[in-house]
Design a protein around this motif. Structure first.
Motif, short mmCIF file in Angstrom:
data_model
loop_
_atom_site.label_atom_id
_atom_site.label_comp_id
_atom_site.label_asym_id
_atom_site.label_seq_id
_atom_site.Cartn_x
_atom_site.Cartn_y
_atom_site.Cartn_z
N ALA A 84 0.85 -1.20 0.00
CA ALA A 84 0.00 0.00 0.00
C ALA A 84 0.88 1.24 0.00
O ALA A 84 2.03 1.21 0.41
CB ALA A 84 -0.91 0.00 1.22
N LEU A 85 0.29 2.33 -0.49
CA LEU A 85 0.99 3.61 -0.58
C LEU A 85 -0.04 4.69 -0.28
O LEU A 85 -1.19 4.58 -0.70
CB LEU A 85 1.53 3.75 -2.01
N ASP A 86 0.35 5.71 0.47
CA ASP A 86 -0.55 6.82 0.75
C ASP A 86 -0.40 7.87 -0.33
O ASP A 86 0.72 8.25 -0.69
CB ASP A 86 -0.24 7.45 2.11
N VAL A 87 -1.51 8.33 -0.86
CA VAL A 87 -1.53 9.40 -1.86
C VAL A 87 -2.15 10.61 -1.17
O VAL A 87 -3.25 10.51 -0.61
CB VAL A 87 -2.37 9.00 -3.09
N VAL A 88 -1.43 11.74 -1.15
CA VAL A 88 -1.87 12.92 -0.40
C VAL A 88 -1.93 14.12 -1.33
O VAL A 88 -0.95 14.45 -2.00
CB VAL A 88 -0.91 13.21 0.77
N TRP A 89 -3.10 14.77 -1.34
CA TRP A 89 -3.26 16.02 -2.08
C TRP A 89 -3.37 17.13 -1.05
O TRP A 89 -4.38 17.25 -0.35
CB TRP A 89 -4.51 15.97 -2.95
N LEU A 90 -2.33 17.93 -0.92
CA LEU A 90 -2.32 19.03 0.05
C LEU A 90 -3.19 20.17 -0.44
O LEU A 90 -3.21 20.49 -1.63
CB LEU A 90 -0.89 19.51 0.28
N GLY A 91 -3.92 20.80 0.49
CA GLY A 91 -4.77 21.94 0.15
C GLY A 91 -6.10 21.55 -0.47
O GLY A 91 -6.84 22.41 -0.93
N ARG A 92 -6.42 20.27 -0.48
CA ARG A 92 -7.68 19.81 -1.07
C ARG A 92 -8.55 19.16 -0.01
O ARG A 92 -8.07 18.38 0.81
CB ARG A 92 -7.41 18.78 -2.18
N ARG A 93 -9.83 19.48 -0.02
CA ARG A 93 -10.78 18.85 0.88
C ARG A 93 -11.47 17.67 0.20
O ARG A 93 -11.88 16.73 0.86
CB ARG A 93 -11.81 19.85 1.37
N SER A 94 -11.61 17.74 -1.10
CA SER A 94 -12.20 16.64 -1.86
C SER A 94 -11.79 16.79 -3.33
O SER A 94 -11.42 17.88 -3.78
CB SER A 94 -13.72 16.65 -1.75
N ILE A 95 -11.85 15.69 -4.04
CA ILE A 95 -11.59 15.66 -5.49
C ILE A 95 -12.65 14.74 -6.08
O ILE A 95 -12.83 13.60 -5.62
CB ILE A 95 -10.18 15.13 -5.81
N ARG A 109 7.02 11.47 -6.98
CA ARG A 109 8.21 11.03 -6.25
C ARG A 109 7.77 10.44 -4.91
O ARG A 109 7.07 11.08 -4.14
CB ARG A 109 9.15 12.20 -6.01
N VAL A 110 8.20 9.23 -4.66
CA VAL A 110 7.87 8.54 -3.42
C VAL A 110 8.70 9.11 -2.28
O VAL A 110 9.90 9.36 -2.45
CB VAL A 110 8.16 7.02 -3.54
N SER A 111 8.06 9.35 -1.15
CA SER A 111 8.80 9.72 0.05
C SER A 111 8.34 8.79 1.17
O SER A 111 7.31 8.13 1.05
CB SER A 111 8.55 11.18 0.41
N MET A 112 9.12 8.73 2.22
CA MET A 112 8.76 7.89 3.37
C MET A 112 8.31 8.81 4.50
O MET A 112 8.98 9.80 4.81
CB MET A 112 9.95 7.04 3.81
N SER A 113 7.17 8.49 5.10
CA SER A 113 6.65 9.25 6.22
C SER A 113 6.12 8.26 7.25
O SER A 113 5.20 7.49 6.94
CB SER A 113 5.54 10.19 5.75
N ARG A 114 6.73 8.27 8.42
CA ARG A 114 6.34 7.35 9.50
C ARG A 114 6.39 5.89 9.04
O ARG A 114 5.51 5.09 9.35
CB ARG A 114 4.96 7.69 10.02
N GLY A 115 7.38 5.56 8.22
CA GLY A 115 7.57 4.18 7.77
C GLY A 115 6.66 3.75 6.64
O GLY A 115 6.65 2.58 6.27
#
Length: 132
Positions: A84-95, A109-115
């Motif tokens: 699994a991978l988390d996809v995050v859209w900053l500044g968005r409440r819904s799409i 670009r993949v980054s690691m956040s909290r493992g």
């Protein structure tokens, strides 16, 4: 030698059929998602490394609104059968179209956040509903 390979093929097919019949629904869905990622020419999420630019595909398992540092952020968990991978859209409440169960292709670009693997503000393409 040809008699050995000829008899090995039916045994292999029979074994695969038995494996599919005895597999759980989740295992079958994971296998289907892995095959889908391979045919789409995408990187498997399980093979993604920190700071790597990738294109991944899968199904959104969850979609939540979770503020990050006081900024609204729409987060979704993308699963491709391998990881699994988390996809995050900053500044968005819904799409529109980003909802659990929807398939999509995401690039970034993949980054690691909290493992966990994370794609921030990726380019994305919603997969057609007819293919689900």
């Amino acid at each position: 030698m040809s008699a050995v390979s000829g008899s090995a093929k039916p045994a292999g097919r029979f074994r695969r059929m038995l494996d599919r019949l005895s597999s759980s629904q989740e295992d079958l869905e994971s296998e289907e998602l892995r095959e889908d990622a391979e045919t789409a020419g995408c990187t498997r999420i399980g093979d993604c490394h920190d700071r790597q630019i990738v294109t991944v595909t899968g199904t959104l398992r969850t979609v939540t609104l979770r503020p990050r540092a006081g900024v609204p952020a729409l987060e979704a968990e993308l699963f491709d059968g391998s990881a699994a991978l988390d996809v995050v859209w900053l500044g968005r409440r819904s799409i529109v179209g980003i909802e659990p169960g929807r398939k999509l292709i995401a690039s970034g670009r993949v980054s690691m956040s909290r493992g966990r693997r994370v794609l921030f503000n990726p380019k994305y393409e919603l997969r057609p509903l007819g293919r689900e």
